[in-house]
Design a protein around this motif. Structure first.
Motif, PDB file in Angstrom:
ATOM      1  N   GLU A  14       0.656  -1.391   0.176  1.00  0.00           N
ATOM      2  CA  GLU A  14      -0.244   0.059   0.388  1.00  0.00           C
ATOM      3  C   GLU A  14       1.104   0.983   0.333  1.00  0.00           C
ATOM      4  O   GLU A  14       0.695   2.171  -0.756  1.00  0.00           O
ATOM      5  N   THR A  15       2.377   1.281   0.964  1.00  0.00           N
ATOM      6  CA  THR A  15       2.682   2.236   0.667  1.00  0.00           C
ATOM      7  C   THR A  15       3.439   2.663  -0.466  1.00  0.00           C
ATOM      8  O   THR A  15       3.457   3.567  -1.240  1.00  0.00           O
ATOM      9  N   ALA A  16       3.908   1.215  -1.401  1.00  0.00           N
ATOM     10  CA  ALA A  16       4.386   1.858  -2.216  1.00  0.00           C
ATOM     11  C   ALA A  16       3.201   2.251  -3.444  1.00  0.00           C
ATOM     12  O   ALA A  16       3.399   3.268  -4.111  1.00  0.00           O
ATOM     13  N   ALA A  17       2.458   1.435  -3.141  1.00  0.00           N
ATOM     14  CA  ALA A  17       0.841   2.271  -4.115  1.00  0.00           C
ATOM     15  C   ALA A  17       0.792   3.656  -4.012  1.00  0.00           C
ATOM     16  O   ALA A  17       0.494   4.587  -4.911  1.00  0.00           O
ATOM     17  N   LEU A  67       3.209  -2.538 -11.082  1.00  0.00           N
ATOM     18  CA  LEU A  67       2.000  -2.407 -10.910  1.00  0.00           C
ATOM     19  C   LEU A  67       1.685  -3.367 -10.865  1.00  0.00           C
ATOM     20  O   LEU A  67       0.347  -4.497 -10.658  1.00  0.00           O
ATOM     21  N   HIS A  68       2.119  -4.664 -11.536  1.00  0.00           N
ATOM     22  CA  HIS A  68       0.848  -6.341 -12.109  1.00  0.00           C
ATOM     23  C   HIS A  68       1.335  -7.048 -10.481  1.00  0.00           C
ATOM     24  O   HIS A  68       0.429  -7.420  -9.848  1.00  0.00           O
ATOM     25  N   THR A  69       2.481  -6.941  -9.364  1.00  0.00           N
ATOM     26  CA  THR A  69       2.539  -7.434  -8.178  1.00  0.00           C
ATOM     27  C   THR A  69       2.166  -6.311  -7.618  1.00  0.00           C
ATOM     28  O   THR A  69       1.233  -6.831  -6.793  1.00  0.00           O
ATOM     29  N   LEU A  70       1.175  -5.411  -7.672  1.00  0.00           N
ATOM     30  CA  LEU A  70       0.824  -4.267  -6.781  1.00  0.00           C
ATOM     31  C   LEU A  70      -1.055  -4.666  -6.843  1.00  0.00           C
ATOM     32  O   LEU A  70      -1.729  -5.200  -5.774  1.00  0.00           O
ATOM     33  N   TRP A  71      -1.131  -5.073  -7.961  1.00  0.00           N
ATOM     34  CA  TRP A  71      -2.405  -5.598  -8.701  1.00  0.00           C
ATOM     35  C   TRP A  71      -3.026  -6.821  -7.768  1.00  0.00           C
ATOM     36  O   TRP A  71      -3.661  -7.764  -7.201  1.00  0.00           O
ATOM     37  N   GLY A  72      -1.718  -7.506  -7.697  1.00  0.00           N
ATOM     38  CA  GLY A  72      -2.051  -8.767  -6.853  1.00  0.00           C
ATOM     39  C   GLY A  72      -1.698  -8.467  -5.631  1.00  0.00           C
ATOM     40  O   GLY A  72      -2.026  -9.388  -5.102  1.00  0.00           O
ATOM     41  N   HIS A  73      -1.001  -7.783  -5.251  1.00  0.00           N
ATOM     42  CA  HIS A  73      -1.142  -8.554  -3.819  1.00  0.00           C
ATOM     43  C   HIS A  73      -1.121  -7.030  -2.655  1.00  0.00           C
ATOM     44  O   HIS A  73      -1.875  -7.354  -2.170  1.00  0.00           O
ATOM     45  N   ILE A 133      -7.998  -0.915  -3.292  1.00  0.00           N
ATOM     46  CA  ILE A 133      -7.965  -0.353  -4.797  1.00  0.00           C
ATOM     47  C   ILE A 133      -9.450   0.150  -4.665  1.00  0.00           C
ATOM     48  O   ILE A 133      -9.156   1.122  -5.322  1.00  0.00           O
ATOM     49  N   ALA A 134     -10.156  -0.368  -4.308  1.00  0.00           N
ATOM     50  CA  ALA A 134     -11.928   0.123  -4.238  1.00  0.00           C
ATOM     51  C   ALA A 134     -11.507   1.727  -3.508  1.00  0.00           C
ATOM     52  O   ALA A 134     -12.504   3.021  -4.455  1.00  0.00           O
ATOM     53  N   ASP A 135     -10.895   2.169  -2.476  1.00  0.00           N
ATOM     54  CA  ASP A 135     -10.665   3.522  -2.528  1.00  0.00           C
ATOM     55  C   ASP A 135      -9.906   4.620  -2.855  1.00  0.00           C
ATOM     56  O   ASP A 135     -10.101   5.987  -3.184  1.00  0.00           O
ATOM     57  N   HIS A 136      -9.028   4.237  -3.984  1.00  0.00           N
ATOM     58  CA  HIS A 136      -8.588   4.596  -4.545  1.00  0.00           C
ATOM     59  C   HIS A 136      -8.991   4.490  -5.994  1.00  0.00           C
ATOM     60  O   HIS A 136      -7.999   4.466  -7.282  1.00  0.00           O
ATOM     61  N   LEU A 137      -9.941   4.121  -6.969  1.00  0.00           N
ATOM     62  CA  LEU A 137     -10.619   3.279  -8.012  1.00  0.00           C
ATOM     63  C   LEU A 137      -9.864   4.600  -9.134  1.00  0.00           C
ATOM     64  O   LEU A 137      -9.459   3.731 -10.035  1.00  0.00           O
ATOM     65  N   ASP A 138     -10.570   5.625  -8.843  1.00  0.00           N
ATOM     66  CA  ASP A 138     -10.870   6.791  -9.828  1.00  0.00           C
ATOM     67  C   ASP A 138      -8.985   6.563 -10.650  1.00  0.00           C
ATOM     68  O   ASP A 138      -8.888   7.105 -11.336  1.00  0.00           O
ATOM     69  N   THR A 139      -8.183   6.653  -9.809  1.00  0.00           N
ATOM     70  CA  THR A 139      -6.977   6.868  -9.669  1.00  0.00           C
ATOM     71  C   THR A 139      -5.974   5.010 -10.454  1.00  0.00           C
ATOM     72  O   THR A 139      -5.384   5.120 -11.436  1.00  0.00           O
ATOM     73  N   PHE A 140      -6.589   4.073 -10.382  1.00  0.00           N
ATOM     74  CA  PHE A 140      -5.980   2.828  -9.925  1.00  0.00           C
ATOM     75  C   PHE A 140      -6.588   2.141 -11.511  1.00  0.00           C
ATOM     76  O   PHE A 140      -6.253   1.187 -11.955  1.00  0.00           O
TER      77      PHE A 140
END
Length: 467
Positions: free
Chosen positions: A297-300, A318-324, A330-337
């Motif tokens: 989460e910090t990296a994201a 980005l693949h790693t973040l999506w998987g973990h 992700i829902a809280d930052h959906l517009d950006t993600f």
């Protein structure tokens, strides 16, 4: 700028036997001086004056006097408010011990030149009366004149005249025949020549006129001679914020890092609307280390504002973040993600992405209704037109207002783990068809999934009797 990465800056203030803790509201830098405003836990506002990063004096002030030093530098200095990520680097120390007021000027004379003491006195008019400060400066002036040091005496009377232009006695002395040659020297000489005699004045003058090309360049040169890297970085940031072209990011990064962490510097560049991941190759190593430490989460959070402008080398990250990443994040930052989902992870046939998308929609349904969730995800549907998950959400939307299709809608809600919504659908179906055991069976399963054993058993009994 990502405010989630900015922590409030706190300070402790020791005043006699009293210890106050509070939050820094702002810091203002102005020519060797820094003013720091701290709001204590009792909602008292303290103002601290530093000279060359050393605390001179400070007190609780109920109201800032108009045209006082504090009031003026708020308009003329470089201001860092509480939301500025570089604020922590401006604070010389987390603890400020306020010196004895009665002994202050005698102590200052042991630390600084008399000219500096006179200049410092002009910064303290929120704590001392103007008459007290004027007397201090006059004593220094007469000391120099008595000893035949007329150049130094003239420098002091200039400081006093700038401090209080309405003081007739100081203006008359400054304009007297006795100091005529010195006044002409300041009027007719180049700044470089004046600097040989009066570096304090030249630095003050250049800072005051730092937006002029010549004075701004000279100020930076003077600061370089003093190895004042922090002030040089602050000046650079001010120029960027005022619309200057972004230059030499790596150079100023090297200057800034002794005073702040790379993590905080990245947020500062973000604040300045500079993409740190394009400008600084070493930032990728920092993000890689966060992933190794499982700080997903910090990296994201560091990457969020730049997801659509990252170098190609970040694709694996980005693949790693999506998987973990937790689906709540992700829902809280959906517009950006959305840009990540659209460009990288919704590859047809990729089972893991389908599973993550299923979890994400379930999480979104906790906050938004079905149509809102559908609309939020609409921009990325063209990237995966054959995605089973999208097909389900689209189908659900068509079933929403059809009372004859509640059984199918409830089954979709169950797949998204929205058990309460599924129960509502199956209950409706049960009312419509009281002899049909199927919705009763589903209700038993939903309550079982919710951990409501008694309710699950009750519906199972009903199902058994209907069966």
């Amino acid at each position: 700028m990502n405010h989630e990465l900015i922590m409030p800056v706190e300070m402790s203030i020791k005043e006699k036997k009293k210890l106050s803790k509070g939050k820094v509201l702002q810091a203002v830098v102005f020519s060797r001086c820094t003013m720091i405003e701290v709001e204590s836990s009792l909602n008292e506002n303290y103002y601290l004056i530093y000279y060359k990063n050393t605390l001179v004096y400070g007190e609780k002030v109920d109201k800032v006097i108009k045209n006082s030093f504090i009031d003026k530098i708020r308009k003329m200095g470089m201001v860092f408010h509480s939301d500025h990520p570089f604020l922590s680097a401006i604070i010389p120390s987390e603890t400020a011990t306020i010196p004895n007021k009665n002994k202050l000027f005698s102590q200052l004379q042991n630390q600084y030149s008399l000219q500096e003491v006179a200049y410092i006195a002009t910064t303290l008019d929120s704590f001392f009366t103007k008459k007290q400060l004027t007397n201090v400066i006059y004593k220094i002036f007469y000391h120099y004149r008595r000893n035949g040091n007329y150049m130094q005496a003239f420098q002091i009377i200039k400081i006093l005249n700038n401090f209080d232009p309405d003081l007739n006695s100081a203006r008359e002395i400054k304009n007297s025949l006795e100091f005529y040659s010195y006044m002409e020297f300041y009027k007719s000489s180049a700044l470089s020549a004046i600097h040989q005699k009066d570096p304090l004045y030249v630095e003050w003058y250049c800072f005051k006129n730092r937006f002029q090309p010549d004075e701004g360049k000279m100020l930076v040169d003077l600061l370089k001679q003093q190895d004042s890297c922090l002030d040089i970085v602050i000046l650079w940031m001010e120029k960027i914020q005022n619309g200057s072209n972004v230059t030499s990011v790596e150079t100023y990064t090297n200057m800034a890092l002794p005073f702040t962490s790379m993590e905080n510097w990245i947020v500062t560049l973000d604040y300045l609307h500079i993409n740190p991941f394009q400008a600084l190759p070493q930032t990728k190593t920092m993000i890689d280390n966060m992933l190794l430490e499982e700080r997903y989460e910090t990296a994201a959070l560091y990457l969020l504002n730049f997801l659509n402008a990252l170098p190609e080398t970040y694709e694996e990250i980005l693949h790693t973040l999506w998987g973990h990443l937790d689906t709540t994040f992700i829902a809280d930052h959906l517009d950006t993600f959305l840009v990540v989902i659209q460009q990288l992870v919704l590859k047809e046939g990729e089972e893991q992405s389908e599973q993550r998308l299923l979890q994400l929609i379930g999480k979104l349904l906790e906050t938004y209704d079905l149509k809102e969730v559908h609309d939020k995800l609409l921009p990325i549907q063209p990237s995966a037109p054959h995605s089973p998950v999208f097909q389900k959400i689209n189908r659900m939307l068509t079933l929403l207002d059809d009372p004859d299709q509640m059984m199918e809608l409830g089954q979709y809600y169950a797949e998204f783990k929205r058990y309460d919504d599924a129960i509502e659908c199956f209950s409706w179906e049960m009312e419509l068809y009281p002899d049909d055991p199927t919705p009763v069976s589903q209700l038993s399963k939903m309550y079982q999934n919710k951990g409501m054993v008694k309710e699950a058993f009750a519906y199972h009994q009903i199902y058994a009797s209907l069966k």
